[in-house]
Write a protein that holds these residues in place. Structure first.
Motif, mmCIF file in Angstrom:
data_model
loop_
_atom_site.group_PDB
_atom_site.id
_atom_site.type_symbol
_atom_site.label_atom_id
_atom_site.label_comp_id
_atom_site.label_asym_id
_atom_site.label_seq_id
_atom_site.Cartn_x
_atom_site.Cartn_y
_atom_site.Cartn_z
ATOM 1 N N ASP A 74 -24.338 14.330 -16.801
ATOM 2 C CA ASP A 74 -23.993 14.690 -15.424
ATOM 3 C C ASP A 74 -23.441 13.496 -14.646
ATOM 4 O O ASP A 74 -23.310 13.543 -13.422
ATOM 5 N N GLN A 75 -23.086 12.433 -15.358
ATOM 6 C CA GLN A 75 -22.553 11.242 -14.706
ATOM 7 C C GLN A 75 -21.030 11.204 -14.822
ATOM 8 O O GLN A 75 -20.477 11.238 -15.921
ATOM 9 N N ASP A 76 -20.350 11.138 -13.676
ATOM 10 C CA ASP A 76 -18.895 11.000 -13.663
ATOM 11 C C ASP A 76 -18.565 9.524 -13.908
ATOM 12 O O ASP A 76 -18.874 8.665 -13.081
ATOM 13 N N VAL A 77 -17.934 9.238 -15.060
ATOM 14 C CA VAL A 77 -17.645 7.845 -15.408
ATOM 15 C C VAL A 77 -16.155 7.535 -15.317
ATOM 16 O O VAL A 77 -15.710 6.466 -15.737
ATOM 17 N N THR A 78 -15.379 8.469 -14.746
ATOM 18 C CA THR A 78 -13.922 8.333 -14.740
ATOM 19 C C THR A 78 -13.463 6.995 -14.174
ATOM 20 O O THR A 78 -12.516 6.390 -14.672
ATOM 21 N N ALA A 79 -14.133 6.533 -13.129
ATOM 22 C CA ALA A 79 -13.702 5.306 -12.462
ATOM 23 C C ALA A 79 -14.416 4.056 -12.977
ATOM 24 O O ALA A 79 -14.122 2.943 -12.538
ATOM 25 N N LEU A 80 -15.345 4.225 -13.921
ATOM 26 C CA LEU A 80 -16.108 3.070 -14.408
ATOM 27 C C LEU A 80 -15.323 2.288 -15.457
ATOM 28 O O LEU A 80 -14.655 2.874 -16.318
ATOM 29 N N PRO A 81 -15.402 0.943 -15.429
ATOM 30 C CA PRO A 81 -14.785 0.146 -16.490
ATOM 31 C C PRO A 81 -15.536 0.352 -17.806
ATOM 32 O O PRO A 81 -16.689 0.807 -17.809
ATOM 33 N N PRO A 82 -14.914 0.011 -18.934
ATOM 34 C CA PRO A 82 -15.531 0.257 -20.240
ATOM 35 C C PRO A 82 -16.938 -0.301 -20.383
ATOM 36 O O PRO A 82 -17.829 0.372 -20.905
ATOM 37 N N TYR A 83 -17.177 -1.526 -19.870
ATOM 38 C CA TYR A 83 -18.475 -2.173 -20.094
ATOM 39 C C TYR A 83 -19.605 -1.530 -19.300
ATOM 40 O O TYR A 83 -20.777 -1.790 -19.563
ATOM 41 N N LYS A 84 -19.251 -0.673 -18.335
ATOM 42 C CA LYS A 84 -20.290 0.017 -17.566
ATOM 43 C C LYS A 84 -20.546 1.439 -18.073
ATOM 44 O O LYS A 84 -21.394 2.141 -17.520
ATOM 45 N N ARG A 85 -19.824 1.848 -19.101
ATOM 46 C CA ARG A 85 -20.026 3.188 -19.663
ATOM 47 C C ARG A 85 -21.015 3.116 -20.827
ATOM 48 O O ARG A 85 -20.968 2.157 -21.621
ATOM 49 N N PRO A 86 -21.887 4.115 -20.955
ATOM 50 C CA PRO A 86 -22.872 4.096 -22.050
ATOM 51 C C PRO A 86 -22.260 4.540 -23.380
ATOM 52 O O PRO A 86 -22.745 5.433 -24.050
#
Length: 388
Positions: A74-86
């Motif tokens: 349920d987490q929108d990661v569209t705007a997150l940089p690669p290193y902040k994505r799980p």
């Protein structure tokens, strides 16, 4: 596929909503909705340039979508940089540090996060990939398959919710690649996290994945379990890209219960209605498909011994190739030139040689029907390894 409620509850699904990628006037990925269920082994399969690697890179954050969103659970990661994505990515090149031994390569991510006590975690991860005894060797001392397993261990030790694999076995020879297919499937089953695997290799996708998305020209052509895609292709591209298919151009004659009776080359063929994605009104055109291994080959002299109720066409053997486990025949027929038939080498009939008159016959249940407006040869071209 999981529902939205499942996704929220489990928190580990990958959901792409209206995701697309354009480069100037070129569209690499058309708007795409896709859900990868938590804990599944999912494959994006397609030829070079189909958009599968671009899709993977958008999940990883290495490519910015032109439109749409990427959710991990349920987490929108569209705007997150690669290193902040799980997520973690394993590339074809392995990208191991040559100056570090295997233990330190695997420990790298933990040490970078400031974790002091890494011994137990690294040893457990090396045992998972069956490389415990190689811990103090350098990468160049390992085989390609072992290096690939180190790359997987290094990614998994960070406990990502999703492991992305970009053509991970492309650099290995055929025998080692097949061993690693089983190895990766074993590892995924043991750790239980979501694997999203990009490949151009049909056998690789079908061997490992629970679900396969066949991509073509930036779109998902068909999505489903490998057996469903192979047995019930919805398009000529999928039918040809996953293995080999024979196609016969036929006309709808009538309906008989749950079957459609077709006219082809002066004869009749039966197609189950449930296995046709084409319109089945009388007089309509249908592409009748059947896989080469589903067909039996009988010498014309023995035609009277063929059981009733089977689809059958006549022809003449044009060519044959012995390949060990089977003999592959090419048969010229009034309804289809270059009809391919694979016959297991159990009881070989010495009469089945080029020039022989034969009857091809198969169970109607193995027949599928497609829209005749499609290109019969879609998906046939040689697949080359994707480099972009």
């Amino acid at each position: 596929m999981k529902t939205t409620d499942d996704t929220t509850a489990h928190g580990g699904d990958v959901r792409l909503t209206g995701i697309s990628k354009t480069y100037g006037a070129f569209t690499a990925v058309h708007p795409l909705d896709l859900t990868v269920p938590q804990g599944s082994f999912f494959a994006l399969l397609g030829a070079s340039g189909c958009g599968k690697t671009t899709t993977l890179r958008m999940i990883a954050g290495l490519e910015e979508p032109s439109a749409g969103t990427v959710h991990l659970g349920d987490q929108d990661v569209t705007a997150l940089p690669p290193y902040k994505r799980p997520v973690n990515t394993v590339f074809q090149s392995y990208a191991l540090f040559p100056h570090l031994d295997i233990f330190e390569n695997v420990a790298f991510g933990l040490r970078r996060r400031g974790i002091k006590s890494v011994k137990k975690q690294v040893e457990e991860m090396l045992e998972l990939v069956q490389l415990g005894e190689q811990a103090r060797k350098k990468p160049h001392q390992l085989s390609g398959g072992q290096q690939q397993r180190v790359a997987v261990a290094r990614a998994l030790i960070n406990h990502p919710r999703v492991l992305l694999l970009d053509e991970p076995l492309g650099a290995l020879d055929l025998k080692l690649r097949r061993q690693m297919q089983l190895e990766l499937k074993r590892i995924q089953t043991e750790v239980g996290i979501t694997f999203v695997h990009v490949t151009h290799d049909q056998e690789e996708a079908m061997t490992m994945a629970d679900t396969v998305a066949v991509m073509n020209a930036g779109r998902v052509e068909q999505l489903g379990p490998p057996t469903e895609l192979y047995e019930n292709p919805r398009t000529t591209f999928v039918a040809n890209f996953l293995g080999t298919s024979n196609f016969i151009e036929a006309e709808v004659d009538s309906r008989s219960g749950e079957d459609i009776v077709l006219k082809a080359g002066g004869g009749k063929l039966v197609l189950p209605r449930a296995r046709s994605s084409a319109a089945t009104t009388a007089g309509g055109k249908v592409l009748v498909g059947v896989r080469p291994e589903k067909i039996s080959l009988t010498h014309a002299d023995d035609a009277g011994e063929i059981p009733e109720g089977r689809n059958r066409i006549t022809g003449r053997i044009a060519d044959s190739s012995f390949i060990g486990v089977s003999t592959q025949f090419v048969v010229d027929s009034p309804v289809c030139t270059d009809f391919e038939v694979y016959v297991q080498n159990i009881d070989r009939d010495a009469r089945l040689v080029p020039g022989a008159e034969v009857v091809l016959h198969w169970n109607p249940a193995h027949t599928f029907g497609l829209d005749a407006a499609q290109d019969i040869d879609a998906g046939v071209e040689t697949v080359e390894e994707e480099v972009a």
